[in-house]
Write an enzyme that holds these catalytic residues in place. Sequence first.
Site, PDB file in Angstrom:
ATOM      1  N   LYS A   1       0.872  -1.181   0.000  1.00 23.91           N
ATOM      2  CA  LYS A   1       0.000   0.000   0.000  1.00 23.91           C
ATOM      3  C   LYS A   1       0.903   1.223   0.000  1.00 23.91           C
ATOM      4  CE  LYS A   1      -3.289   2.696   2.431  1.00 23.91           C
ATOM      5  NZ  LYS A   1      -3.733   3.098   3.740  1.00 23.91           N
TER       6      LYS A   1
ATOM      7  N   GLY B   1      -8.280   9.301   9.322  1.00 26.58           N
ATOM      8  CA  GLY B   1      -8.571   9.475  10.744  1.00 26.58           C
ATOM      9  C   GLY B   1      -9.665  10.480  11.044  1.00 26.58           C
TER      10      GLY B   1
ATOM     11  N   ALA C   1      -9.665   5.362   3.899  1.00 28.74           N
ATOM     12  CA  ALA C   1      -9.484   6.550   4.740  1.00 28.74           C
ATOM     13  C   ALA C   1     -10.747   7.396   4.885  1.00 28.74           C
ATOM     14  CB  ALA C   1      -8.358   7.434   4.231  1.00 28.74           C
ATOM     15  N   GLY C   2     -10.940   7.832   6.119  1.00 28.25           N
ATOM     16  CA  GLY C   2     -12.020   8.762   6.427  1.00 28.25           C
ATOM     17  C   GLY C   2     -13.357   8.120   6.715  1.00 28.25           C
TER      18      GLY C   2
ATOM     19  N   SER D   1      -9.196   3.681  11.770  1.00 27.97           N
ATOM     20  CA  SER D   1      -9.551   4.452  12.974  1.00 27.97           C
ATOM     21  C   SER D   1     -10.949   4.137  13.505  1.00 27.97           C
ATOM     22  CB  SER D   1      -9.455   5.952  12.686  1.00 27.97           C
ATOM     23  OG  SER D   1      -8.202   6.265  12.167  1.00 27.97           O
TER      24      SER D   1
END
Length: 258
Positions: A97, A158, A185-186, A208
Amino acid sequence: MGLRIGDIELTSRFFLGTAGYPSPQVLQEAIAASGTQVVTVGLKRQLAAGGAPGDFYAMIRASGARLLPNTAGCRTAREAVTLARMARELFDTRWLKLEVVGDDYTLQPDPFELVDAARTLVQDGFEVFPYCTDDLVTCQRLLDVGCRILMPWGAPIGSGQGLLNPTALRTLRARLPDALLVVDAGIGSPQHAVHAMELGFDAVLVNSAVSQSHDPVKMARAFRLAVESGRLAYEAGIMARQEMAVPSTPVTGQPFVL
Ligand SMILES: CC(=O)[C@@H](O)[C@H](O)COP(=O)(O)O
């Protein structure tokens, strides 16, 4: 329902991040509850933590999931390529990644360094999973240099903000029908994962939202169900939105439409 990456066939479309869990035990249980077959680990963080990647690798191997090392924390193509080669040696995998961040505040990927690094690593034999924005042209350039899978962000890492630009993500799906697309992400809650999967993305990567929840094991399971549900809905075909009410029980006509 399966997802093929090269010659690897996956049954789970949920990729899990391994950072920020309360303990190795909780991480291990979360991996099991998630049903994931792909977990990502930041090599820089592993090394900074006293470098026992062997122990970590053993734990992942025991879980049955494939390891996807990532280059989190890299700022240049050169740095990312060096770290990627280390990861290949340490973890004995071609999968990578690729993260090359261009802005410290948003952690937005640097598209120029990213494409440069991806080109080098593909030539080097890596299966590169680049973490990128939802910019269509950047994604096309990554495919041009040989990436087969792309990981556009939903929102900054995050942040838990979900899919900030569904229109851009929808455009990616429509314009790049042959690419494997993973929202990375997010993502802050299972509903965001459902959203991504209903848009036709091939998988989601979450860290996260699982590791920072009060009960990461339960949350991992919630995401597993969400990803499966969103995929099923996509495959089933989601009804077209109507501007006005349409009676679902007409008073005349045949009971079945086919
Ligand atoms: C672990 C990892 O690879 C992250 O860089 C990834 O992008 C996940 O982001 P979230 O923590 O927002 O899920």
